[in-house]
Each structure stands twice: as C-alpha cells, then as structure tokens.
Design a protein around this motif. Structure first.
Motif, PDB file in Angstrom:
ATOM      1  N   MET A  20      59.675  50.480 -86.533  1.00  0.00           N
ATOM      2  CA  MET A  20      60.400  51.092 -87.353  1.00  0.00           C
ATOM      3  C   MET A  20      59.273  51.904 -87.432  1.00  0.00           C
ATOM      4  N   LEU A  21      60.376  53.264 -88.259  1.00  0.00           N
ATOM      5  CA  LEU A  21      59.996  54.716 -88.498  1.00  0.00           C
ATOM      6  C   LEU A  21      61.222  55.072 -89.801  1.00  0.00           C
ATOM      7  N   THR A  22      60.411  55.301 -90.640  1.00  0.00           N
ATOM      8  CA  THR A  22      61.603  56.269 -91.608  1.00  0.00           C
ATOM      9  C   THR A  22      60.396  57.075 -91.758  1.00  0.00           C
ATOM     10  N   ILE A  23      61.198  58.623 -91.754  1.00  0.00           N
ATOM     11  CA  ILE A  23      59.989  60.007 -91.570  1.00  0.00           C
ATOM     12  C   ILE A  23      60.788  61.114 -93.227  1.00  0.00           C
ATOM     13  N   HIS A  24      59.705  61.435 -93.588  1.00  0.00           N
ATOM     14  CA  HIS A  24      59.823  62.510 -93.605  1.00  0.00           C
ATOM     15  C   HIS A  24      59.077  64.089 -93.574  1.00  0.00           C
ATOM     16  N   PRO A  25      59.976  65.159 -93.065  1.00  0.00           N
ATOM     17  CA  PRO A  25      59.978  65.754 -91.861  1.00  0.00           C
ATOM     18  C   PRO A  25      58.833  66.947 -93.290  1.00  0.00           C
ATOM     19  N   GLY A  26      58.780  67.004 -94.307  1.00  0.00           N
ATOM     20  CA  GLY A  26      58.482  67.964 -95.246  1.00  0.00           C
ATOM     21  C   GLY A  26      59.899  68.506 -96.113  1.00  0.00           C
ATOM     22  N   TRP A  27      59.398  70.097 -96.438  1.00  0.00           N
ATOM     23  CA  TRP A  27      60.641  70.699 -96.949  1.00  0.00           C
ATOM     24  C   TRP A  27      60.896  71.813 -96.217  1.00  0.00           C
ATOM     25  N   VAL A  28      61.599  72.329 -94.643  1.00  0.00           N
ATOM     26  CA  VAL A  28      60.747  72.938 -93.299  1.00  0.00           C
ATOM     27  C   VAL A  28      61.964  73.836 -93.527  1.00  0.00           C
ATOM     28  N   ASN A  29      61.339  75.031 -92.900  1.00  0.00           N
ATOM     29  CA  ASN A  29      62.096  76.340 -93.508  1.00  0.00           C
ATOM     30  C   ASN A  29      62.938  76.413 -92.112  1.00  0.00           C
ATOM     31  N   THR A  30      64.366  75.435 -92.193  1.00  0.00           N
ATOM     32  CA  THR A  30      65.520  76.181 -91.718  1.00  0.00           C
ATOM     33  C   THR A  30      66.590  76.005 -92.201  1.00  0.00           C
ATOM     34  N   GLU A  31      67.846  76.456 -92.157  1.00  0.00           N
ATOM     35  CA  GLU A  31      69.170  76.223 -92.924  1.00  0.00           C
ATOM     36  C   GLU A  31      69.582  75.318 -93.826  1.00  0.00           C
ATOM     37  N   MET A  32      69.164  74.160 -93.164  1.00  0.00           N
ATOM     38  CA  MET A  32      69.291  73.437 -94.253  1.00  0.00           C
ATOM     39  C   MET A  32      67.998  73.435 -95.003  1.00  0.00           C
ATOM     40  N   GLY A  33      67.392  73.156 -94.799  1.00  0.00           N
ATOM     41  CA  GLY A  33      65.681  72.707 -95.832  1.00  0.00           C
ATOM     42  C   GLY A  33      65.967  74.250 -96.536  1.00  0.00           C
TER      43      GLY A  33
END
Length: 234
Positions: free
Chosen positions: A177-190
């Motif tokens: 099981m992996l719990t992932i932080h993708p970074g504060w990404v340049n997306t509409e939500m991010g």
C-alpha cells in the motif's frame, strides 16, 4: 504486462498518470466521473487501443461503484490507484464551514476513497498487488508546522487513517500500500484556478509518482512517500 486501474483520471494528475503509465507500456484502465468528458482519456490509447479501457464511476455514489465492479467483471490489476479528491470550500475555516460542505469534503476525500478500494480488493491478484492512494503532505499531522488549510488537511489526515486501518486487514495477503504526495502541482485544483503558487509542473509530478509506484510495487509495506520517493512522517 503490468496492469493498472486509475480511479478519477479525466483531468489533471489522473489524466497525466494515465498517459505516463501507458507510455511505460502498462495496460491501463481508467475511470471518469459521470458528466465529465472522456475524450482525452480515449486519446491516451490511440497508439495501442488494446492497452486502454475506459469506465465510469462516481466514487461518492455506492450504486455507481456497484456498476463499476460489475463492469470490471473478472479483470484483475497489479495496481489500483485511487486519485479522486477535492479542495473543499475556499475559506478552509472550521468557523465558517457548513454541515453540507464538511460532509462533501470528508465523503469525497476520505470515506469514498477507502470504501471503493475495499470494493475493488477482489480485482487485485489473490496474493500480492498494490493499492495506491493519492494523498498530500498536508495530510501529515507530524509535518503540520505552518498551519492553515485546516479542512483539506483534516480530510487527508482522515484518509491516511482509513488507509492505515485497511492496511492492517490486507497485509497478510502480501499486499503493498502506497500513500503518495504528488507535490503542489500546476493543475486547476493544485493552483485553485491559478490563484495560488505551485511547486512543480504536471509532467514532473506524474513521472516521479509513476517511478515511485513502479519501484515499490512488491515491497509488502505501507509507505507514505512524495513524488521524489522521500518518506513523509504520518
């Protein structure tokens, strides 16, 4: 061929991950929310349509989840990646939040993700297989030293707690099981529609996240990691 099911892939990180895993040669099944446009998802598989399947689900609707489980039939996946999530109310204040806002936030970010992954356990191999949850550094209680964003933080902390409980139930079946932080990404939500600064571009994030998943699929542990494979304190 390694196979992956990505829940909530119609835009942003989910769509980026679908493209990245497809380019890595994986067999990719993706879902989109009812009412969303699936054209970008179908385009992911243009080079080899046999390696892409597109399904529909609203993770907050148990009946819709029933429909997905039925549609998947006997298909099994090496990796199931739960990506769905929302920001919640812009004010992010416990003083201002309404019962409806907090219910929607915790349902979408914590309860529904944990529930759908439980429903999908039968679509992993009988032994082994990897469950991945898209979480956030903001879900870490230990790392909360700057405060703020209190509602979103709490919803992701709740998700992390629910995943840890699920881990205690599946670990004896050689699961990872992996719990992932993708970074504060340049997306509409991010970026909240461009109103806040981002840390990294989408391409950098999804390449990093995909590499982390590929690296740890057989670890038989529950790990909280960021997109650069750095461990995060719970």
């Amino acid at each position: 061929m390694t196979s992956i099911l990505i829940i909530a892939a119609e835009r942003g990180l989910g769509l980026g991950l679908a493209r990245e895993f497809f380019q890595r040669g994986w067999s990719v099944t993706v879902t989109y929310r009812p009412g969303a446009d699936p054209d970008n998802l179908h385009a992911v598989g243009e080079a080899d349509p046999t390696r892409l399947a597109v399904e529909q689900v609203d993770i907050a609707d148990p009946t819709s989840v029933d429909g997905l489980v039925t549609a998947l039939g006997t298909r099994r996946f090496d990796v199931i990646y739960q990506n769905a999530g929302i920001w919640g109310p812009m004010h992010q204040s416990v003083l201002k939040v309404t019962p409806e806002e907090i219910a929607q936030l915790f349902l979408t970010n914590a309860v529904a993700p944990a529930r759908i992954m439980r429903r999908l356990l039968g679509h992993l191999p009988e032994k082994g297989g990897t469950l991945v949850f898209m979480s956030s550094l903001r879900g870490s209680v230990a790392e909360n030293v700057e405060g703020g964003i209190e509602l979103y933080r709490a919803s992701k902390a709740a998700l992390n707690s629910l995943t840890r409980t699920l881990w205690t139930e599946v670990k004896d079946d050689a699961r990872t099981m992996l719990t992932i932080h993708p970074g504060w990404v340049n997306t509409e939500m991010g970026t909240l529609g461009g109103t806040v600064a981002y840390e990294i571009e989408l391409d950098e994030s999804v390449k990093g996240v995909a590499a982390v998943v590929a690296r740890h699929v057989n670890d038989r542990e529950h790990l909280f990691l960021d997109w650069e494979d750095r461990p995060i304190a719970w």
